[in-house]
Design a protein around this motif. Structure first.
Motif, PDB file in Angstrom:
ATOM      1  N   ARG A 203       0.854  -1.210   0.000  1.00 54.45           N
ATOM      2  CA  ARG A 203       0.000   0.000   0.000  1.00 54.45           C
ATOM      3  C   ARG A 203       0.881   1.247   0.000  1.00 54.45           C
ATOM      4  O   ARG A 203       0.640   2.197  -0.741  1.00 54.45           O
ATOM      5  N   MET A 204       1.926   1.221   0.830  1.00 51.01           N
ATOM      6  CA  MET A 204       2.809   2.397   0.889  1.00 51.01           C
ATOM      7  C   MET A 204       3.432   2.647  -0.479  1.00 51.01           C
ATOM      8  O   MET A 204       3.479   3.779  -0.959  1.00 51.01           O
ATOM      9  N   SER A 205       3.908   1.576  -1.107  1.00 45.93           N
ATOM     10  CA  SER A 205       4.632   1.786  -2.364  1.00 45.93           C
ATOM     11  C   SER A 205       3.691   2.264  -3.463  1.00 45.93           C
ATOM     12  O   SER A 205       4.083   3.005  -4.350  1.00 45.93           O
ATOM     13  N   GLU A 206       2.403   1.873  -3.373  1.00 45.71           N
ATOM     14  CA  GLU A 206       1.445   2.335  -4.387  1.00 45.71           C
ATOM     15  C   GLU A 206       1.026   3.789  -4.158  1.00 45.71           C
ATOM     16  O   GLU A 206       0.438   4.409  -5.019  1.00 45.71           O
ATOM     17  N   SER A 207       1.321   4.304  -2.964  1.00 44.66           N
ATOM     18  CA  SER A 207       0.801   5.634  -2.609  1.00 44.66           C
ATOM     19  C   SER A 207       1.512   6.780  -3.325  1.00 44.66           C
ATOM     20  O   SER A 207       0.942   7.833  -3.533  1.00 44.66           O
ATOM     21  N   GLY A 208       2.770   6.566  -3.688  1.00 38.04           N
ATOM     22  CA  GLY A 208       3.557   7.661  -4.268  1.00 38.04           C
ATOM     23  C   GLY A 208       3.610   8.852  -3.322  1.00 38.04           C
ATOM     24  O   GLY A 208       3.712  10.013  -3.736  1.00 38.04           O
ATOM     25  N   ALA A 209       3.539   8.572  -2.003  1.00 44.18           N
ATOM     26  CA  ALA A 209       3.379   9.657  -1.021  1.00 44.18           C
ATOM     27  C   ALA A 209       4.584  10.595  -0.991  1.00 44.18           C
ATOM     28  O   ALA A 209       5.731  10.161  -1.007  1.00 44.18           O
ATOM     29  N   GLU A 210       4.273  11.877  -0.932  1.00 48.16           N
ATOM     30  CA  GLU A 210       5.307  12.903  -0.728  1.00 48.16           C
ATOM     31  C   GLU A 210       5.344  13.321   0.742  1.00 48.16           C
ATOM     32  O   GLU A 210       6.338  13.827   1.226  1.00 48.16           O
ATOM     33  N   LEU A 211       4.202  13.126   1.407  1.00 45.27           N
ATOM     34  CA  LEU A 211       4.099  13.448   2.833  1.00 45.27           C
ATOM     35  C   LEU A 211       3.522  12.235   3.562  1.00 45.27           C
ATOM     36  O   LEU A 211       2.541  11.642   3.094  1.00 45.27           O
ATOM     37  N   ALA A 212       4.149  11.842   4.673  1.00 44.44           N
ATOM     38  CA  ALA A 212       3.598  10.767   5.499  1.00 44.44           C
ATOM     39  C   ALA A 212       3.321  11.338   6.879  1.00 44.44           C
ATOM     40  O   ALA A 212       4.136  12.115   7.401  1.00 44.44           O
ATOM     41  N   VAL A 213       2.177  10.993   7.451  1.00 50.95           N
ATOM     42  CA  VAL A 213       1.820  11.472   8.792  1.00 50.95           C
ATOM     43  C   VAL A 213       1.787  10.244   9.705  1.00 50.95           C
ATOM     44  O   VAL A 213       0.903   9.388   9.580  1.00 50.95           O
ATOM     45  N   PHE A 214       2.766  10.156  10.567  1.00 51.90           N
ATOM     46  CA  PHE A 214       2.965   8.949  11.377  1.00 51.90           C
ATOM     47  C   PHE A 214       3.108   9.290  12.862  1.00 51.90           C
ATOM     48  O   PHE A 214       3.533  10.391  13.215  1.00 51.90           O
ATOM     49  N   THR A 215       2.852   8.283  13.713  1.00 57.84           N
ATOM     50  CA  THR A 215       3.326   8.375  15.094  1.00 57.84           C
ATOM     51  C   THR A 215       4.748   7.803  15.102  1.00 57.84           C
ATOM     52  O   THR A 215       5.059   6.913  14.306  1.00 57.84           O
ATOM     53  N   PRO A 216       5.594   8.271  16.033  1.00 52.14           N
ATOM     54  CA  PRO A 216       6.937   7.699  16.127  1.00 52.14           C
ATOM     55  C   PRO A 216       6.908   6.175  16.329  1.00 52.14           C
ATOM     56  O   PRO A 216       7.696   5.459  15.720  1.00 52.14           O
ATOM     57  N   SER A 217       5.954   5.672  17.143  1.00 58.56           N
ATOM     58  CA  SER A 217       5.890   4.215  17.383  1.00 58.56           C
ATOM     59  C   SER A 217       5.697   3.469  16.076  1.00 58.56           C
ATOM     60  O   SER A 217       6.247   2.390  15.884  1.00 58.56           O
ATOM     61  N   PHE A 218       4.877   4.037  15.192  1.00 56.57           N
ATOM     62  CA  PHE A 218       4.610   3.359  13.929  1.00 56.57           C
ATOM     63  C   PHE A 218       5.870   3.306  13.066  1.00 56.57           C
ATOM     64  O   PHE A 218       6.203   2.271  12.485  1.00 56.57           O
ATOM     65  N   ALA A 219       6.590   4.424  13.014  1.00 54.16           N
ATOM     66  CA  ALA A 219       7.830   4.438  12.219  1.00 54.16           C
ATOM     67  C   ALA A 219       8.828   3.438  12.794  1.00 54.16           C
ATOM     68  O   ALA A 219       9.520   2.729  12.044  1.00 54.16           O
ATOM     69  N   GLU A 220       8.880   3.355  14.135  1.00 52.64           N
ATOM     70  CA  GLU A 220       9.814   2.410  14.777  1.00 52.64           C
ATOM     71  C   GLU A 220       9.444   0.976  14.402  1.00 52.64           C
ATOM     72  O   GLU A 220      10.309   0.153  14.107  1.00 52.64           O
ATOM     73  N   LEU A 221       8.140   0.716  14.384  1.00 52.19           N
ATOM     74  CA  LEU A 221       7.667  -0.623  14.007  1.00 52.19           C
ATOM     75  C   LEU A 221       8.072  -0.931  12.561  1.00 52.19           C
ATOM     76  O   LEU A 221       8.607  -2.001  12.261  1.00 52.19           O
ATOM     77  N   CYS A 222       7.845   0.010  11.667  1.00 54.82           N
ATOM     78  CA  CYS A 222       8.178  -0.194  10.243  1.00 54.82           C
ATOM     79  C   CYS A 222       9.666  -0.460  10.067  1.00 54.82           C
ATOM     80  O   CYS A 222      10.072  -1.250   9.198  1.00 54.82           O
ATOM     81  N   MET A 223      10.480   0.214  10.905  1.00 58.26           N
ATOM     82  CA  MET A 223      11.928   0.084  10.717  1.00 58.26           C
ATOM     83  C   MET A 223      12.469  -1.274  11.175  1.00 58.26           C
ATOM     84  O   MET A 223      13.637  -1.575  10.945  1.00 58.26           O
ATOM     85  N   CYS A 224      11.597  -2.110  11.793  1.00 59.02           N
ATOM     86  CA  CYS A 224      12.021  -3.488  12.104  1.00 59.02           C
ATOM     87  C   CYS A 224      12.265  -4.240  10.805  1.00 59.02           C
ATOM     88  O   CYS A 224      12.900  -5.288  10.792  1.00 59.02           O
ATOM     89  N   ASP A 225      11.702  -3.730   9.705  1.00 59.21           N
ATOM     90  CA  ASP A 225      11.856  -4.408   8.419  1.00 59.21           C
ATOM     91  C   ASP A 225      12.754  -3.559   7.527  1.00 59.21           C
ATOM     92  O   ASP A 225      12.516  -2.362   7.359  1.00 59.21           O
ATOM     93  N   SER A 226      13.769  -4.195   6.961  1.00 57.45           N
ATOM     94  CA  SER A 226      14.723  -3.426   6.152  1.00 57.45           C
ATOM     95  C   SER A 226      14.073  -2.889   4.866  1.00 57.45           C
ATOM     96  O   SER A 226      14.610  -1.999   4.212  1.00 57.45           O
ATOM     97  N   GLY A 227      12.898  -3.427   4.540  1.00 59.60           N
ATOM     98  CA  GLY A 227      12.200  -2.960   3.331  1.00 59.60           C
ATOM     99  C   GLY A 227      11.638  -1.553   3.484  1.00 59.60           C
ATOM    100  O   GLY A 227      11.224  -0.940   2.497  1.00 59.60           O
ATOM    101  N   PHE A 228      11.606  -1.043   4.707  1.00 61.60           N
ATOM    102  CA  PHE A 228      11.079   0.309   4.925  1.00 61.60           C
ATOM    103  C   PHE A 228      12.209   1.295   4.645  1.00 61.60           C
ATOM    104  O   PHE A 228      12.999   1.653   5.522  1.00 61.60           O
ATOM    105  N   CYS A 229      12.327   1.695   3.398  1.00 65.06           N
ATOM    106  CA  CYS A 229      13.447   2.549   2.994  1.00 65.06           C
ATOM    107  C   CYS A 229      13.074   3.315   1.722  1.00 65.06           C
ATOM    108  O   CYS A 229      11.954   3.208   1.236  1.00 65.06           O
TER     109      CYS A 229
END
Ligand code: AMP
Length: 446
Positions: A203-229
């Motif tokens: 979903r993220m990759s299809e978004s073409g997002a220029e702006l992401a609105v996240f909580t820090p906890s969510f970003a930390e969770l995503c960073m457990c996966d090296s694909g979040f880059c």
């Protein structure tokens, strides 16, 4: 052009115009003032929120995952309950948006009215009932003007935005209303995606997002996966964080994963419409022990430190429903909100110094421990309840209770409070420790 993307479909600009126009006409024709929307993130829900804005109807998001009782308290004051029948089964008396959009109606545009309520968001309340904050159109306009002027936003003018938060959560105001007010495309992530990294990243990759609105906890969770880059979000220019402490290490890792990205650490409570201050974090700042939460040159309202507490004045100060006063008051003749947050202004920046009360943030969710305690006390057999929180943010409840088990209490509590408020452990004890003045001690530990 696609303007809204979700797991249950998308909307073009023309479809959004048509659906929201029909829903707005329907609401206007029935003189609706408060609309509860059972809030998944389907395209029709987005159209209904826009319709509320058009018809000056107060949008009340109702999280479908809330236990029935809590949902009823929130729904109580709505003139109508709207839902999307493609996503949820309805209940008698609710109105299916699929039926509403079948009928063209005539919508009469309204003159601007800053006093009219725009939305109402409910947070955990210390009384054991959710607490409603009513945000006016004027409050929201003040936020949107400030938000669009944050240098990273003003300079990049994002045309596509990625949403993480539920629409019943204050953080979503930034992405939801920015997209509604500017026509930027919004890509949403539903709750179901969070347990499935590959679907979420798709979903993220299809978004073409220029702006992401996240909580820090969510970003930390995503960073457990090296694909979040960077490869996942090649267009990402700005990450807007709000709602809880952003750790320098998180910012530092994000700068490495997303070279060139701009990181905003914003601050504000629901009571003053999403955020009132924001600091752009530089890679140098990310090497310091703490990050600022606001640049004092550009705030959405007045920021004052009164006896160590952050007090907010200005156009974004909202109000509670039902005449509740809470932390609202006056500061030097101006309406204000006493945040309960410790703060300091230093070097032109605002710094967060922790809560002055017991309010917690867990995964970005705001929790009053008294809310859990008061709901435990509603359960049969419970005579006293104390909720404590460990350094690792684990909630433990100690209770005195007759003829029940921790499992039964957990089951009972899950019918009263949202899942994120359930204690990790419930311990039944003979007696709770009492401190000075015969008050229950709340420093029991895990
Ligand atoms: P909410 O009403 O859910 O947005 O929660 C507001 C509370 O979250 C604030 O009163 C703070 O305690 C906390 N908060 C919001 N933004 C930040 C931030 N950037 N850093 C630390 N705490 C924050």
């Amino acid at each position: 052009m696609t303007i809204y993307c979700s797991g249950t479909g998308s909307l073009t600009t023309e479809q959004l115009e048509m659906y929201s126009g029909r829903i707005a006409a329907y609401l206007q024709g029935r003189d609706v003032r408060f609309a509860g929307i059972v809030c998944g993130k389907s395209p029709l829900v987005y159209a209904a929120i826009r319709a509320c804005a058009m018809a000056h109807v107060c949008f009340i998001p109702i999280d479908e995952a809330l236990p029935g009782q809590r949902r009823s308290v929130i729904a109580e004051n709505a003139d109508i309950l709207l839902y999307d029948g493609t996503v949820f089964p309805g209940q008698p008396g609710w109105t299916d948006l699929r039926d509403v959009v079948l009928h063209p109606g005539t919508f009469q545009p309204l003159p601007e009215d800053d006093i009219a309520p725009a939305y109402r968001i409910y947070t955990s309340g210390s009384t054991g009932f959710p607490k409603g904050t009513q945000v006016s159109r004027g409050n929201l306009r003040s936020f949107l003007t400030w938000f669009s002027g944050i240098p990273a936003i003003a300079e990049t003018k994002p045309r596509s935005v990625l949403n993480q938060a539920m629409f019943s959560f204050d953080l979503s105001v930034a992405d939801l209303w920015y997209s509604l007010s500017t026509g930027a495309r919004l890509t949403v992530m539903e709750r179901g995606l969070f347990g499935d990294f590959s679907a979420m990243f798709r979903r993220m990759s299809e978004s073409g997002a220029e702006l992401a609105v996240f909580t820090p906890s969510f970003a930390e969770l995503c960073m457990c996966d090296s694909g979040f880059c960077r490869e996942l979000l090649p267009e990402l220019r700005v990450i807007f964080f709000c709602g809880e402490t952003l750790r320098p290490a998180t910012a530092e890792k994000l700068f490495r994963r997303f070279p060139g990205v701009r990181i905003i650490n914003a601050y504000g409570p629901t009571e003053t419409c999403c955020a009132v201050t924001a600091a752009e974090i530089t890679p140098e700042m990310a090497r310091q022990p703490v990050l600022p939460i606001g640049d004092m040159r550009r705030t959405a309202g007045g920021i004052h430190i009164v006896d160590g507490e952050i007090v907010i004045t200005g156009e974004s100060v909202a109000r509670y429903t039902g005449g509740v006063i809470g932390g609202f008051g006056e500061h030097r003749g101006e309406r204000c909100f006493h945040t309960g947050d410790g703060g300091e202004i230093r070097d032109g920046m605002l710094w967060f110094r922790g809560r002055l009360d017991r309010q917690l943030k867990i995964m970005g969710y705001r929790i009053e421990p008294e809310d859990i305690e008061n709901n435990l006390l509603k359960l049969p057999g419970v005579t006293q309840a104390v909720v404590s929180v460990s350094g690792k943010n684990r909630i433990t409840a100690h209770v005195t209770a007759n003829a029940t088990t921790p499992e039964e209490l957990r089951r009972g509590l899950s019918e009263l409070v949202p899942e994120y408020m359930l204690p990790g452990r419930i311990v039944i004890v003979e007696q709770l420790p009492v401190g000075g003045s015969f008050k229950l001690r709340r420093d029991i530990g895990e």
